[in-house]
Scaffold this motif. Structure first.
Motif, PDB file in Angstrom:
ATOM      1  N   LEU A 135       0.821  -1.210   0.000  1.00 53.04           N
ATOM      2  CA  LEU A 135       0.000   0.000   0.000  1.00 53.04           C
ATOM      3  C   LEU A 135       0.853   1.258   0.000  1.00 53.04           C
ATOM      4  O   LEU A 135       0.501   2.265  -0.632  1.00 53.04           O
ATOM      5  CB  LEU A 135      -0.945   0.002   1.199  1.00 53.04           C
ATOM      6  CG  LEU A 135      -2.153  -0.934   1.088  1.00 53.04           C
ATOM      7  CD1 LEU A 135      -2.923  -0.965   2.398  1.00 53.04           C
ATOM      8  CD2 LEU A 135      -3.057  -0.497  -0.053  1.00 53.04           C
TER       9      LEU A 135
ATOM     10  N   LEU B 231      -5.806  -3.582  -2.700  1.00 53.77           N
ATOM     11  CA  LEU B 231      -6.541  -2.320  -2.798  1.00 53.77           C
ATOM     12  C   LEU B 231      -8.000  -2.494  -2.381  1.00 53.77           C
ATOM     13  O   LEU B 231      -8.563  -1.651  -1.685  1.00 53.77           O
ATOM     14  CB  LEU B 231      -6.490  -1.787  -4.234  1.00 53.77           C
ATOM     15  CG  LEU B 231      -5.201  -1.106  -4.669  1.00 53.77           C
ATOM     16  CD1 LEU B 231      -5.282  -0.729  -6.137  1.00 53.77           C
ATOM     17  CD2 LEU B 231      -4.937   0.124  -3.833  1.00 53.77           C
TER      18      LEU B 231
ATOM     19  N   GLN C 238      -9.579   0.919  -1.275  1.00 57.22           N
ATOM     20  CA  GLN C 238      -8.965   1.949  -2.110  1.00 57.22           C
ATOM     21  C   GLN C 238      -9.147   1.643  -3.591  1.00 57.22           C
ATOM     22  O   GLN C 238      -8.460   2.191  -4.429  1.00 57.22           O
ATOM     23  CB  GLN C 238      -7.471   2.062  -1.797  1.00 57.22           C
ATOM     24  CG  GLN C 238      -7.170   2.573  -0.422  1.00 57.22           C
ATOM     25  CD  GLN C 238      -5.685   2.752  -0.213  1.00 57.22           C
ATOM     26  OE1 GLN C 238      -4.888   2.734  -1.144  1.00 57.22           O
ATOM     27  NE2 GLN C 238      -5.294   2.936   1.037  1.00 57.22           N
ATOM     28  N   ARG C 239     -10.054   0.751  -3.911  1.00 57.55           N
ATOM     29  CA  ARG C 239     -10.276   0.377  -5.306  1.00 57.55           C
ATOM     30  C   ARG C 239     -11.227   1.379  -5.938  1.00 57.55           C
ATOM     31  O   ARG C 239     -12.367   1.112  -6.235  1.00 57.55           O
ATOM     32  CB  ARG C 239     -10.854  -1.028  -5.364  1.00 57.55           C
ATOM     33  CG  ARG C 239     -11.048  -1.538  -6.756  1.00 57.55           C
ATOM     34  CD  ARG C 239     -10.162  -2.708  -7.036  1.00 57.55           C
ATOM     35  NE  ARG C 239     -10.202  -3.003  -8.444  1.00 57.55           N
ATOM     36  CZ  ARG C 239     -10.906  -3.989  -8.963  1.00 57.55           C
ATOM     37  NH1 ARG C 239     -11.558  -4.795  -8.183  1.00 57.55           N
ATOM     38  NH2 ARG C 239     -10.915  -4.185 -10.260  1.00 57.55           N
TER      39      ARG C 239
ATOM     40  N   ARG D  57      -8.130   6.204  -9.595  1.00 57.77           N
ATOM     41  CA  ARG D  57      -6.808   6.535  -9.097  1.00 57.77           C
ATOM     42  C   ARG D  57      -6.138   7.679  -9.851  1.00 57.77           C
ATOM     43  O   ARG D  57      -5.059   8.105  -9.478  1.00 57.77           O
ATOM     44  CB  ARG D  57      -5.901   5.305  -9.137  1.00 57.77           C
ATOM     45  CG  ARG D  57      -6.353   4.222  -8.186  1.00 57.77           C
ATOM     46  CD  ARG D  57      -5.471   3.002  -8.264  1.00 57.77           C
ATOM     47  NE  ARG D  57      -4.096   3.257  -7.911  1.00 57.77           N
ATOM     48  CZ  ARG D  57      -3.602   3.305  -6.683  1.00 57.77           C
ATOM     49  NH1 ARG D  57      -4.412   3.128  -5.670  1.00 57.77           N
ATOM     50  NH2 ARG D  57      -2.335   3.526  -6.480  1.00 57.77           N
TER      51      ARG D  57
END
Length: 197
Positions: A67, A104, A109-110, A113
């Motif tokens: 990460l 992710l 956190q998907r 980006r």
């Protein structure tokens, strides 16, 4: 009491009353082997081995390191499909692309980006006609001719409110200039002023 336990009690009562075990199972449309397995497995899972942890499962430290790399300024706006080759060019291998996606997802956190905003798809505002000559719809239809592969093109405009065909023309080719010419003719014929357009 579960449905399985009720079935076993019913079969037990039938057998105690003189019924044969196979016939009692057949009435309930169960095989004898299934009932035997249910009776033998009353204590739950008796396998000697517990749930095995894969030997290559990522540790918490490895997940934190992944990460940290993925959220670093060099890679934070890139998807894992681009991060893995970039790291490989530098001689570094953290994990596979699918593992990076999984990390992710687990870290929630998907999401988009890139530094720019994600593409938003919005429905256009609906157009509503409340009287005639407010809203037209038009189309070009192909009309076959007697010669194979040769078509004529029918340009027509329809008033959305009254469903009246307000104008049409047939041409031998397709072009926006014909549609513009037809629309100008319709505007003049229907008496539509410039400020109404």
């Amino acid at each position: 009491m579960s449905a399985r336990e009720q079935i076993l009690l019913l079969i037990g009562d039938a057998c105690a009353g003189g019924a044969r075990h196979a016939n009692a199972c057949a009435v309930l449309q169960l095989s004898v082997r299934t009932v035997q397995r249910w009776r033998g497995n009353s204590q739950g899972d008796q396998r000697s081995e517990g749930v095995r942890v894969p030997h290559n499962k990522l540790s918490d430290a490895q997940r934190t390191a992944i990460l940290a790399v993925m959220n670093s300024p060099a890679y934070r706006d890139r998807p894992p499909s681009q991060i893995v080759p970039c790291l490989a060019d530098d001689g570094t291998y953290l994990a596979s692309e699918s593992t990076l996606y999984r990390v992710l997802r687990d870290a929630q956190q998907r999401t988009h980006r890139l530094a720019s905003c994600p593409c938003r798809h919005s429905r256009p505002a609906p157009l509503v006609a409340t009287a005639a000559n407010q809203l037209y719809s038009w189309d070009i239809s192909y009309l076959p001719s007697l010669i194979q592969g040769l078509f004529f093109y029918l340009y027509f405009f329809i008033d959305i409110y009254s469903r009246k065909v307000v104008g049409w023309q047939v041409h031998d080719r397709e072009g926006s200039d014909y549609a513009a010419e037809l629309l100008q003719d319709i505007v003049a014929r229907e008496g539509i002023r410039r400020d109404q357009l």
